[in-house]
Design a protein around this motif. Structure first.
Motif, short mmCIF file in Angstrom:
data_model
loop_
_atom_site.label_atom_id
_atom_site.label_comp_id
_atom_site.label_asym_id
_atom_site.label_seq_id
_atom_site.Cartn_x
_atom_site.Cartn_y
_atom_site.Cartn_z
N ASP A 118 0.75 62.91 -3.65
CA ASP A 118 1.71 62.99 -2.65
C ASP A 118 1.68 64.25 -1.90
O ASP A 118 1.83 64.47 -0.89
N GLN A 119 1.23 65.40 -2.54
CA GLN A 119 1.04 66.66 -2.01
C GLN A 119 -0.25 66.92 -1.04
O GLN A 119 0.01 67.06 0.19
N HIS B 129 1.01 64.68 2.24
CA HIS B 129 1.76 65.54 3.26
C HIS B 129 0.84 66.65 3.84
O HIS B 129 1.13 66.85 4.90
N GLN B 130 -0.03 67.46 3.14
CA GLN B 130 -0.99 68.26 3.75
C GLN B 130 -1.78 67.43 4.83
O GLN B 130 -2.03 68.16 5.76
N SER C 288 4.02 65.06 9.09
CA SER C 288 5.19 64.27 9.48
C SER C 288 4.78 62.72 9.65
O SER C 288 5.69 61.94 9.47
N PHE D 204 3.39 61.02 7.46
CA PHE D 204 3.07 60.65 5.85
C PHE D 204 4.35 59.60 5.75
O PHE D 204 5.46 60.17 6.08
#
Length: 556
Positions: A198-199, A202-203, A207, A209
């Motif tokens: 998940d991290q 997002h990285q 936005s 994601f």
């Protein structure tokens, strides 16, 4: 170096370079593609990889048989190139099943079988002309250099196109991301790993994601498609290779004739051997093939145990000056500077050319320095697979040196025969692995580490020194061995015997994997010492039969 050769050699050089560029472009990303697309383990991908390599090296036997008896060399090479193009084009199609992939690999292997040995047989035919026979060995050194020029640039081309495709989708390559994405897809991901995925999502997407599920699917498909683009590059290189080979046919057409075709045309220069002469030549080739098997068994540790040594026993970060050799942005201008420096002091270089080469040298050095300033003083990361670039790099730069050395000996009547060069190559291979024996002293065994990284790490220069020595050994053995086959092969079996050379390579590749079983059972120094002993025994063997081999060469 390039003087005194028929123009057909350079047609073969560039046709071969194009084909090898495509092959190594595909090969550099193939296992990564299998792992990304299907979520396979390294062992599962390795089994497919190993089977493919065996086919690549064994099928030239079939290609040689067909060329010798039915199609001839040129026609077989053209058909092989078209078949290879079809196979690479199939790999370039996104979203295919594993069985479709297996079919593409079989097609590439078949096409390569038609191409490789017969191109070498064609080159050998060019040097059956007495005025070229003395430079036969150097011709195959030049021909061999073309292979490695293609091999040197291929990984960078594959990486570049892959990164470009990923970037267009807002993604960045991450081995961790693809591993976690495939675990998520298979339903075996842990809670902690899911949080990490998940991290990463997002990285990379910010936005854009949406969900872990959507990101995992996008990443798998995006990375797989980026590799498909690499395979497309490989298929395009086949077209270039084909155009070169067909477009400049006039330069090799006289050599494009088999013994069977000569016999049918009642050619005046037809060479007919007695049954006993044919038998003796085949025995000699078989003995050389036996030695060659052990060389490739040892040499192909570069993609196996030497890579593991790079991963688990070699520092993973280097200082600024060492990082220059591990990054193409600095390595390439440095190489240009080295070439410029050599050309600047060439005996036949005129004053105007010396000035031009001076500025090229200075520009290469300056560019290398400026780019290297962006590196940190320490802690520049290097990957284990990057060591693979040193072998083709050394091939390209050492080939002129080796050819020059042999030429210097030839003028003095002291050039060793082809069989002696092969024996010297085996001794040099033993020296290369003895360097690894020394590097392994005091290090824990692989079984003690249990797949982990050693607490004591070695400098990358141990491996670089080994690759340097093994490259010299390769130049003494591989192109010279191919030249030997072209000299000694009975005329009716020229294509088949070049295929035999590759079949010996295929068996050596299999032996490389078998001997690798001792890696997890022995101490490091014991494993590398085994390779030293096997290379020395092979050298002793060939020197015990050297008179027989030299007698057959002289009777050619």
């Amino acid at each position: 170096m390039f003087k005194g050769h028929p123009k057909g050699l350079y047609v073969a050089f560039f046709a071969n370079m194009g084909e090898r560029f495509g092959y190594y472009t595909m090969l550099s990303i193939f296992t990564l593609y299998l792992q990304a697309k299907f979520g396979w383990t390294a062992k599962e991908a390795g089994q497919v990889y190993g089977g493919f390599l065996f086919g690549i090296y064994f099928l030239p036997l079939l290609g040689g048989l067909i060329a010798d008896n039915w199609w001839g060399y040129g026609k077989t090479i053209v058909i092989g190139t078209i078949i290879m193009f079809s196979g690479y084009a199939m790999l370039a199609i996104p979203g295919q099943s594993k069985y479709f992939i297996f079919g593409a690999l079989a097609i590439i292997s078949l096409g390569t079988g038609f191409f490789k040995g017969n191109l070498q047989a064609l080159v050998g035919n060019m040097y059956d002309d007495p005025k070229y026979d003395k430079v036969r060995d150097s011709a195959f050194n030049i021909f061999y250099m073309g292979i490695n020029i293609g091999a040197f640039f291929a990984p960078s081309a594959a990486t570049g196109i892959s990164n470009l495709i990923l970037k267009k989708q807002g993604l960045i390559y991450s081995s961790e991301a693809i591993d976690l994405a495939n675990k998520f897809k298979a339903g075996i991901i842990t809670a902690a790993e899911q949080l990490r995925l998940d991290q990463i999502g997002h990285q990379q997407l910010g936005s854009a994601f949406q969900s872990i599920s959507a990101f995992a699917q996008k990443y798998i498909e995006g990375l797989s498609a980026s590799y498909n683009a690499g395979f497309a590059i490989a298929s395009l290189s086949m077209i270039i290779s084909l155009l070169i080979f067909i477009g400049f046919r006039k330069h090799y057409i006289q050599a494009d004739v088999t013994h069977k075709q000569q016999k049918k045309a009642h050619a005046e220069n037809l060479v007919v051997l007695s049954r006993e002469e044919t038998k003796q030549r085949l025995i000699a080739l078989g003995l050389v093939f036996l030695v060659v098997m052990f060389f490739w068994m040892a040499f192909h540790q570069n993609g196996f145990t030497l890579t593991i040594f790079a991963k688990n026993y070699t520092v993973s970060a280097v200082n600024r000056s060492t990082a220059v050799f591990f990054n193409l942005q600095t390595l390439f201008p440095l190489l240009i500077a080295i070439v410029g420096f050599i050309m600047m002091f060439g005996k036949e270089t005129r004053l105007r050319a010396r000035i031009i080469w001076f500025f090229i040298t200075a520009g290469g050095v300056l560019l290398t320095y400026l780019i290297s300033r962006s590196y940190t003083p320490d802690g520049n990361p290097i990957s284990p697979q990057i060591f693979q670039q040193f072998n083709p790099l050394f091939i390209v730069f050492l080939t002129p040196v080796i050819i020059g050395y042999f030429g210097w000996l030839q003028k003095r009547g002291k050039e060793p025969s082809s069989p002696r060069k092969i024996g010297i190559g085996m001794i040099l291979a033993a020296v290369g692995f003895f360097i690894m024996v020394m590097a392994s002293r005091g290090l824990q065994s692989p079984s003690a580490l249990q797949g982990g990284v050693s607490p004591v790490l070695r400098s990358p220069y141990w491996l670089i020194s080994t690759y340097f020595t093994l490259t010299i050994a390769e130049l003494f053995l591989s192109p010279i061995g191919i030249s030997f086959v072209s000299k000694v092969a009975p005329p009716q079996f020229k294509g088949l015997m070049q295929g035999g050379w590759f079949a010996a390579t295929a068996i050596g590749t299999l032996l490389a994997g078998l001997i690798g079983a001792f890696w997890d059972k022995w101490e490091l120094w014991q494993f590398f010492l085994l390779l030293v002993v096997l290379c020395l025994l092979s050298a002793i063997f060939i020197f015990t039969i050297i008179k027989k081999l030299e007698r057959i060469v002289k009777s050619k």
